[in-house]
Design a protein around this motif. Structure first.
Motif, PDB file in Angstrom:
ATOM      1  N   GLY A 271      -8.306   7.340-111.009  1.00 42.26           N
ATOM      2  CA  GLY A 271      -9.330   6.580-111.722  1.00 42.26           C
ATOM      3  C   GLY A 271      -8.723   5.400-112.444  1.00 42.26           C
ATOM      4  O   GLY A 271      -7.497   5.169-112.392  1.00 42.26           O
ATOM      5  N   GLY A 272      -9.590   4.648-113.146  1.00 43.24           N
ATOM      6  CA  GLY A 272      -9.163   3.391-113.735  1.00 43.24           C
ATOM      7  C   GLY A 272      -8.197   3.534-114.896  1.00 43.24           C
ATOM      8  O   GLY A 272      -7.185   2.835-114.972  1.00 43.24           O
TER       9      GLY A 272
ATOM     10  N   ASN B  87      -4.301   2.152-115.265  1.00 40.75           N
ATOM     11  CA  ASN B  87      -3.726   1.286-116.300  1.00 40.75           C
ATOM     12  C   ASN B  87      -2.563   1.958-117.026  1.00 40.75           C
ATOM     13  O   ASN B  87      -1.543   1.322-117.307  1.00 40.75           O
ATOM     14  CB  ASN B  87      -4.811   0.835-117.275  1.00 40.75           C
TER      15      ASN B  87
ATOM     16  N   TYR C 181     -11.811  -4.012-121.588  1.00 41.24           N
ATOM     17  CA  TYR C 181     -12.024  -2.564-121.400  1.00 41.24           C
ATOM     18  C   TYR C 181     -11.072  -2.093-120.322  1.00 41.24           C
ATOM     19  O   TYR C 181     -11.106  -2.590-119.200  1.00 41.24           O
ATOM     20  CB  TYR C 181     -13.474  -2.240-121.003  1.00 41.24           C
ATOM     21  N   HIS C 182     -10.206  -1.141-120.677  1.00 38.11           N
ATOM     22  CA  HIS C 182      -9.198  -0.679-119.727  1.00 38.11           C
ATOM     23  C   HIS C 182      -9.197   0.832-119.577  1.00 38.11           C
ATOM     24  O   HIS C 182      -8.248   1.398-119.053  1.00 38.11           O
ATOM     25  CB  HIS C 182      -7.814  -1.182-120.156  1.00 38.11           C
ATOM     26  N   GLY C 183     -10.278   1.482-120.053  1.00 41.16           N
ATOM     27  CA  GLY C 183     -10.331   2.939-120.008  1.00 41.16           C
ATOM     28  C   GLY C 183     -10.054   3.508-121.380  1.00 41.16           C
ATOM     29  O   GLY C 183      -9.719   2.781-122.325  1.00 41.16           O
TER      30      GLY C 183
ATOM     31  N   GLU D 262      -8.550  -8.230-117.372  1.00 41.52           N
ATOM     32  CA  GLU D 262      -9.546  -8.156-116.296  1.00 41.52           C
ATOM     33  C   GLU D 262      -9.818  -9.595-115.853  1.00 41.52           C
ATOM     34  O   GLU D 262     -10.078 -10.451-116.705  1.00 41.52           O
ATOM     35  CB  GLU D 262     -10.854  -7.574-116.826  1.00 41.52           C
TER      36      GLU D 262
ATOM     37  N   ASP E 284      -6.245  -6.120-114.227  1.00 35.15           N
ATOM     38  CA  ASP E 284      -7.064  -4.901-114.188  1.00 35.15           C
ATOM     39  C   ASP E 284      -8.272  -5.201-113.307  1.00 35.15           C
ATOM     40  O   ASP E 284      -9.274  -5.748-113.765  1.00 35.15           O
ATOM     41  CB  ASP E 284      -7.482  -4.489-115.598  1.00 35.15           C
TER      42      ASP E 284
ATOM     43  N   VAL F 193     -10.129  -3.002-111.743  1.00 41.96           N
ATOM     44  CA  VAL F 193     -10.878  -1.756-111.555  1.00 41.96           C
ATOM     45  C   VAL F 193     -12.342  -2.075-111.198  1.00 41.96           C
ATOM     46  O   VAL F 193     -12.930  -1.421-110.332  1.00 41.96           O
ATOM     47  CB  VAL F 193     -10.751  -0.860-112.803  1.00 41.96           C
TER      48      VAL F 193
ATOM     49  N   LYS G 199     -12.626   2.565-108.848  1.00 41.88           N
ATOM     50  CA  LYS G 199     -14.046   2.343-108.522  1.00 41.88           C
ATOM     51  C   LYS G 199     -14.336   1.967-107.064  1.00 41.88           C
ATOM     52  O   LYS G 199     -14.551   2.824-106.229  1.00 41.88           O
ATOM     53  CB  LYS G 199     -14.615   1.281-109.466  1.00 41.88           C
TER      54      LYS G 199
END
Ligand code: PLP
Length: 452
Positions: A118-119, A123, A152-154, A222, A255, A257, A284
């Protein structure tokens, strides 16, 4: 009440009793929507209602729902070899083929991929790749990670520390040390008349100089900030950021994702600005969410550092499910569909048309900004267009109105640093028919009017 309704009610009660959800608050589950079926860009709930999936669930169902080819790929792989370890000395064909395939689709400087589930794990892994690289280069103090406000990176502990949306920190602090955040390239809210791309890239350089370049491992960004409100950077930003990273020996982690696998109208998004990162996090869209999978791509120089390592400096990073054969087989079937159906090109063309449709909403008094790239877009709500005074609290009302009209979307709450208005986020599946995209625009407009 008929049997179906009773069964659905019982499920809602069991959900309240026994399931803890992401971003959980019990009031959100007083009457949870229980999804039972997905087809294309549509979702159906247990009470028989149909919704347009305006965010591809969580920006991930790129090919749309209900593609049997992916179920067939999973079935075939599970029946043959559902799982096997990919640890030192072991491998499997789907993982090998997917890594080769992804590297072929990504930036020219990419060499190899490590798989995650997952994301956030991607990261976390990317941060460790960066630290590992500098230790191998004889610069063990380069450990800090710079991210951007609104990123937002998780939300695992280190990923959360790079994520810069305060709501995610409040009940889980303190953050992991050695993570710092700088201004984002947010043109609509950039102070003064300067170029937000130049100013925000220079903010990274200031942070590097302030901390000492010999302490900074990487910048994570991102290409288009997603959960932060679909913030598309000015074209000046990434080329300048790349130069700054090169000047100070800092790795650039993209990133991707959300932006990977066609979301922005390219396989990977930094190509919009002619920039190659050193590490790429993905998740994703690699399986369109049909099974959990993510990963990190490493550029040739980072890969070389792993390949050339003496045994006592080997890459001691791992996870049981890295290179999971069934997830990778589904990833391959997903990429087949994206390629065969031209979904990357479609995302570029339909995304432009979709954005033009959303631009018409600027005539509404509550719409301050409309922005997007490919099949991801946002509408930012303001109280006053002239002063750009943020509308805070309007977003949830618009989202609720949209749901009554059959559209599911999300909003990012306003406030934050720098302060912004609520932003309505849209990212429908890449295959969404034109008529459905037009309907989304119509519903968003009607919902803003009804909620204002
Ligand atoms: C850009 C970005 N990075 C990382 C993540 C975290 O991914 P996951 O929820 O799979 O951990 C997300 C999730 O939305 C994301 O949007």
């Amino acid at each position: 009440m008929n049997d179906v309704a009773i069964a659905a009610d019982a499920l809602v009660v069991a959900d309240q009793r026994h399931l803890i959800h992401p971003l959980h608050h019990p009031k959100d589950h007083a009457n949870a929507r229980i999804f039972v079926e997905g087809r294309g860009a549509m979702l159906r709930t247990s009470d028989g209602r149909e919704f347009i999936d305006g965010l591809s669930c969580l920006w991930n169902v790129n090919i749309g729902h209900g593609r049997k080819e992916l179920a067939d790929a999973a079935q075939a792989q599970m029946a043959t070899l559902a799982y096997a370890s990919a640890y030192a000395g072991f491998s499997n064909e789907p993982a090998i083929r997917l890594a080769e395939r992804i590297i072929g689709l990504a930036y020219d400087n990419m060499a190899a991929a490590y798989f995650t589930t997952g994301g956030a794990e991607s990261n976390e892994s990317a941060f460790k790749f960066a630290r590992y690289y500098w230790k191998r280069m004889g610069k063990p103090n380069k450990v800090k990670i710079i991210s951007r406000q609104y990123g937002y990176h998780g939300v695992t502990l280190a990923a959360m520390s790079a994520t810069s949306l305060p709501g995610y920190h409040k009940m889980f602090g303190p953050l992991v040390p050695e993570f710092l955040q700088v201004a984002p390239p947010y043109a609509y809210r950039w102070p003064g008349n300067g170029d937000a791309g130049i100013g925000a890239a220079d903010a990274v350089e200031e942070a590097i100089l302030g901390q000492g370049a010999d302490t900074i491992a990487a910048v994570i960004a991102e290409p288009v900030m997603g959960a932060g409100g679909v913030i598309v950077p000015p074209p000046t930003y990434f080329p300048r950021l790349r130069q700054i990273c090169d000047r100070h020996d800092v790795l650039l982690i993209a990133d991707e994702v959300i932006t990977g696998f066609g979301r922005t109208g390219r396989w990977f998004a930094m190509g919009h600005w002619g920039v190659e990162p050193d590490l790429v996090s993905f998740a994703k869209g690699v399986t369109s969410g049909y099974l959990p999978l993510g990963g990190v791509m490493a550029s040739k120089r980072v890969h070389q550092a792993i390949e050339d390592a003496p045994p006592d400096e080997k890459f001691m990073h791992a996870a049981t499910y890295s290179g999971h054969p069934t997830c990778c087989a589904v990833g391959l079937a997903n990429i087949d569909i994206i390629e065969k159906e031209g979904l990357v090109e479609r995302s570029a063309v339909q995304g432009r048309r979709f954005l033009e449709g959303l631009e018409t909403l600027r005539s509404l008094s509550a719409v301050g900004d409309v922005r997007g790239l490919g099949m991801m877009a946002a509408v930012e709500l303001v109280e006053d267009k002239g002063s750009r005074k943020p509308a805070i609290g309007l977003g949830p009302r618009v989202v609720a109105e949209a749901a009554t009209r059959g559209l599911i979307m999300r909003q990012r709450g306003g406030g934050g640093t720098p302060v912004s208005g609520d932003s309505l986020c849209l990212a429908p599946p890449l295959m969404t028919p034109e008529a459905t995209l037009d309907r989304i625009v119509q519903i968003v407009g009607e919902s803003i009017e009804a909620a204002s």
